[in-house]
Design a protein around this motif. Structure first.
Motif, PDB file in Angstrom:
ATOM      1  N   GLY A 138       0.818  -1.212   0.000  1.00  0.00           N
ATOM      2  CA  GLY A 138       0.000   0.000   0.000  1.00  0.00           C
ATOM      3  C   GLY A 138       0.844   1.252   0.000  1.00  0.00           C
ATOM      4  O   GLY A 138       0.621   2.184  -0.783  1.00  0.00           O
ATOM      5  N   LYS A 139       1.867   1.276   0.870  1.00  0.00           N
ATOM      6  CA  LYS A 139       2.760   2.437   0.933  1.00  0.00           C
ATOM      7  C   LYS A 139       3.581   2.546  -0.354  1.00  0.00           C
ATOM      8  O   LYS A 139       3.848   3.652  -0.836  1.00  0.00           O
ATOM      9  N   ALA A 140       3.987   1.392  -0.919  1.00  0.00           N
ATOM     10  CA  ALA A 140       4.722   1.405  -2.184  1.00  0.00           C
ATOM     11  C   ALA A 140       3.853   1.969  -3.306  1.00  0.00           C
ATOM     12  O   ALA A 140       4.345   2.683  -4.184  1.00  0.00           O
ATOM     13  N   SER A 141       2.571   1.659  -3.283  1.00  0.00           N
ATOM     14  CA  SER A 141       1.649   2.201  -4.290  1.00  0.00           C
ATOM     15  C   SER A 141       1.535   3.711  -4.157  1.00  0.00           C
ATOM     16  O   SER A 141       1.496   4.440  -5.157  1.00  0.00           O
ATOM     17  N   ALA A 142       1.489   4.189  -2.917  1.00  0.00           N
ATOM     18  CA  ALA A 142       1.430   5.636  -2.698  1.00  0.00           C
ATOM     19  C   ALA A 142       2.686   6.306  -3.230  1.00  0.00           C
ATOM     20  O   ALA A 142       2.620   7.363  -3.884  1.00  0.00           O
ATOM     21  N   LEU A 143       3.858   5.689  -2.963  1.00  0.00           N
ATOM     22  CA  LEU A 143       5.105   6.246  -3.489  1.00  0.00           C
ATOM     23  C   LEU A 143       5.132   6.167  -5.008  1.00  0.00           C
ATOM     24  O   LEU A 143       5.684   7.059  -5.676  1.00  0.00           O
ATOM     25  N   GLY A 144       4.534   5.120  -5.570  1.00  0.00           N
ATOM     26  CA  GLY A 144       4.453   5.007  -7.028  1.00  0.00           C
ATOM     27  C   GLY A 144       3.644   6.140  -7.642  1.00  0.00           C
ATOM     28  O   GLY A 144       4.009   6.682  -8.695  1.00  0.00           O
ATOM     29  N   ILE A 145       2.560   6.515  -6.997  1.00  0.00           N
ATOM     30  CA  ILE A 145       1.735   7.629  -7.491  1.00  0.00           C
ATOM     31  C   ILE A 145       2.505   8.935  -7.423  1.00  0.00           C
ATOM     32  O   ILE A 145       2.509   9.735  -8.374  1.00  0.00           O
ATOM     33  N   ILE A 146       3.190   9.165  -6.303  1.00  0.00           N
ATOM     34  CA  ILE A 146       3.994  10.383  -6.171  1.00  0.00           C
ATOM     35  C   ILE A 146       5.081  10.417  -7.245  1.00  0.00           C
ATOM     36  O   ILE A 146       5.311  11.447  -7.893  1.00  0.00           O
ATOM     37  N   SER A 147       5.748   9.278  -7.436  1.00  0.00           N
ATOM     38  CA  SER A 147       6.805   9.199  -8.458  1.00  0.00           C
ATOM     39  C   SER A 147       6.244   9.437  -9.847  1.00  0.00           C
ATOM     40  O   SER A 147       6.879  10.113 -10.676  1.00  0.00           O
ATOM     41  N   PHE A 148       5.068   8.892 -10.115  1.00  0.00           N
ATOM     42  CA  PHE A 148       4.428   9.059 -11.417  1.00  0.00           C
ATOM     43  C   PHE A 148       4.217  10.537 -11.730  1.00  0.00           C
ATOM     44  O   PHE A 148       4.553  11.009 -12.828  1.00  0.00           O
ATOM     45  N   PHE A 149       3.684  11.282 -10.771  1.00  0.00           N
ATOM     46  CA  PHE A 149       3.415  12.706 -11.005  1.00  0.00           C
ATOM     47  C   PHE A 149       4.714  13.514 -11.098  1.00  0.00           C
ATOM     48  O   PHE A 149       4.809  14.460 -11.888  1.00  0.00           O
ATOM     49  N   ILE A 150       5.726  13.136 -10.302  1.00  0.00           N
ATOM     50  CA  ILE A 150       7.018  13.826 -10.389  1.00  0.00           C
ATOM     51  C   ILE A 150       7.623  13.656 -11.776  1.00  0.00           C
ATOM     52  O   ILE A 150       8.093  14.619 -12.398  1.00  0.00           O
ATOM     53  N   ILE A 151       7.600  12.417 -12.276  1.00  0.00           N
ATOM     54  CA  ILE A 151       8.170  12.138 -13.601  1.00  0.00           C
ATOM     55  C   ILE A 151       7.387  12.850 -14.695  1.00  0.00           C
ATOM     56  O   ILE A 151       7.975  13.447 -15.610  1.00  0.00           O
ATOM     57  N   ILE A 152       6.059  12.827 -14.593  1.00  0.00           N
ATOM     58  CA  ILE A 152       5.225  13.478 -15.606  1.00  0.00           C
ATOM     59  C   ILE A 152       5.488  14.984 -15.632  1.00  0.00           C
ATOM     60  O   ILE A 152       5.666  15.587 -16.704  1.00  0.00           O
ATOM     61  N   VAL A 153       5.524  15.609 -14.461  1.00  0.00           N
ATOM     62  CA  VAL A 153       5.699  17.068 -14.390  1.00  0.00           C
ATOM     63  C   VAL A 153       7.071  17.476 -14.922  1.00  0.00           C
ATOM     64  O   VAL A 153       7.188  18.382 -15.761  1.00  0.00           O
ATOM     65  N   ILE A 154       8.127  16.802 -14.456  1.00  0.00           N
ATOM     66  CA  ILE A 154       9.483  17.166 -14.880  1.00  0.00           C
ATOM     67  C   ILE A 154       9.659  16.944 -16.378  1.00  0.00           C
ATOM     68  O   ILE A 154      10.214  17.792 -17.092  1.00  0.00           O
ATOM     69  N   THR A 155       9.164  15.818 -16.877  1.00  0.00           N
ATOM     70  CA  THR A 155       9.291  15.525 -18.309  1.00  0.00           C
ATOM     71  C   THR A 155       8.504  16.522 -19.152  1.00  0.00           C
ATOM     72  O   THR A 155       8.998  17.019 -20.173  1.00  0.00           O
ATOM     73  N   ALA A 156       7.273  16.829 -18.728  1.00  0.00           N
ATOM     74  CA  ALA A 156       6.437  17.772 -19.485  1.00  0.00           C
ATOM     75  C   ALA A 156       7.052  19.157 -19.523  1.00  0.00           C
ATOM     76  O   ALA A 156       7.095  19.801 -20.586  1.00  0.00           O
ATOM     77  N   VAL A 157       7.544  19.628 -18.375  1.00  0.00           N
ATOM     78  CA  VAL A 157       8.180  20.959 -18.319  1.00  0.00           C
ATOM     79  C   VAL A 157       9.407  20.992 -19.221  1.00  0.00           C
ATOM     80  O   VAL A 157       9.642  21.969 -19.958  1.00  0.00           O
ATOM     81  N   THR A 158      10.192  19.913 -19.180  1.00  0.00           N
ATOM     82  CA  THR A 158      11.397  19.859 -20.014  1.00  0.00           C
ATOM     83  C   THR A 158      11.056  19.894 -21.494  1.00  0.00           C
ATOM     84  O   THR A 158      11.659  20.645 -22.268  1.00  0.00           O
ATOM     85  N   VAL A 159      10.093  19.068 -21.891  1.00  0.00           N
ATOM     86  CA  VAL A 159       9.716  19.003 -23.315  1.00  0.00           C
ATOM     87  C   VAL A 159       9.172  20.342 -23.790  1.00  0.00           C
ATOM     88  O   VAL A 159       9.532  20.829 -24.873  1.00  0.00           O
ATOM     89  N   LEU A 160       8.288  20.972 -23.003  1.00  0.00           N
ATOM     90  CA  LEU A 160       7.719  22.261 -23.396  1.00  0.00           C
ATOM     91  C   LEU A 160       8.795  23.329 -23.502  1.00  0.00           C
ATOM     92  O   LEU A 160       8.805  24.130 -24.440  1.00  0.00           O
ATOM     93  N   THR A 161       9.727  23.335 -22.545  1.00  0.00           N
ATOM     94  CA  THR A 161      10.807  24.320 -22.564  1.00  0.00           C
ATOM     95  C   THR A 161      11.708  24.117 -23.765  1.00  0.00           C
ATOM     96  O   THR A 161      12.070  25.077 -24.465  1.00  0.00           O
ATOM     97  N   MET A 162      12.080  22.861 -24.025  1.00  0.00           N
ATOM     98  CA  MET A 162      12.968  22.571 -25.144  1.00  0.00           C
ATOM     99  C   MET A 162      12.291  22.858 -26.482  1.00  0.00           C
ATOM    100  O   MET A 162      12.923  23.324 -27.430  1.00  0.00           O
TER     101      MET A 162
END
Length: 288
Positions: free
Chosen positions: A257-281
């Motif tokens: 359960g806790k691993a799933s919660a960390l997975g969700i947090i990681s998912f949003f971190i990766i999505i946000v950082i990747t999206a910001v990078t792609v838009l900036t580039m």
């Protein structure tokens, strides 16, 4: 005709829903439970898993290690890849051979590379220790993977070594599209090597830079192979990345359960950082 076209899309849509949408929905469900990975009588605990992650220190340390891993591998990997591409784009003897040698590490699996470099880094009998001993240099402080301060950076070096060939190839492909007449015109105008690189080649490599940066960021943010193979997250928690922490919580500590919660947090971190990078580039590509 249109109905027939939609019919052919159904298998792909089902595959997408079963293997992508459904697991994500289950991940959200498990993140608010105390599910341990196998027992079906789990209880719903609300947002306590997320609260424990933010208060326990695991999340902060994993994010820090992941961001360091990503930043260094992106910057150093792209600079080395660009330097190799510029060098091997020249009319030098045997450049095909050197290109092949530079790309070979990419062909090996992460498991093979991890075990090879674990031997290279071995404190007493590894390749580096043996070389130091033959040169008469001290070997007392060569425990690269066993030191809290050096383990993460030693793994990052392996990540760069393995993937720099791909980065180089993408930059080489971009350099092949640079018009020679544009370079000749720059030389006629008095541009030296540095000015040609800065004002002609780099702007025309904008697409290659975007691709390499995005791929490097994704690889860094989902880093798991080398921390798992080479250090098992240690020593201490010095090489715990986000993805490795998820694995450890789920399959070692049986806190799914806790691993799933960390997975969700990681998912949003990766999505946000990747999206910001792609838009900036992409904006820089347009301006270039």
């Amino acid at each position: 005709m249109k109905k027939t076209m939609y019919f052919f899309a159904v298998p792909a849509l089902l595959f997408y829903c079963i293997f992508w949408i459904f697991p994500i929905l289950k991940l959200f469900q498990y993140s608010i439970t105390d599910f341990n990975g196998y027992a079906q009588n789990f209880k719903y605990v609300g947002l306590s898993n997320f609260k424990d992650l933010f208060e326990g220190g695991t999340l902060g340390n994993s994010i820090k290690n992941t961001l360091i891993y990503t930043a260094i591998s992106v910057i150093a990997g792209n600079l080395i890849g660009l330097a190799l591409a510029l060098l091997l784009n020249q009319n030098i003897k045997g450049k095909g051979f050197y290109r092949s040698i530079s790309y070979i590490p990419t062909l090996f699996s992460a498991i093979v590379v991890g075990f090879i470099w674990s031997y290279v880094y071995m404190p007493d009998s590894g390749m580096i220790a043996t070389l130091f001993a033959k040169l008469g240099l001290p070997t007392d402080n060569l425990n690269f993977l066993g030191s809290y301060s050096s383990a993460l950076y030693s793994i990052i070096f392996v990540e760069i070594w393995k993937n720099v060939g791909t980065t180089m190839i993408i930059f080489l492909a971009g350099l092949q599209t640079v018009p020679q007449d544009l370079l000749e015109a720059g030389k006629i105008d008095g541009c030296g090597t540095w000015k040609l690189l800065r004002f002609v080649k780099i702007p025309l490599l904008a697409t290659s830079i975007t691709i390499n940066t995005t791929l490097s960021i994704i690889n860094g943010l989902k880093a798991f192979d080398f921390p798992f193979i080479m250090t098992n997250g240690g020593p201490g928690d010095s090489t715990n990345t986000l993805i490795y922490s998820i694995y450890k919580m789920a399959f070692t500590e049986q806190m799914f359960g806790k691993a799933s919660a960390l997975g969700i947090i990681s998912f949003f971190i990766i999505i946000v950082i990747t999206a910001v990078t792609v838009l900036t580039m992409n904006k820089k590509e347009v301006s270039a």
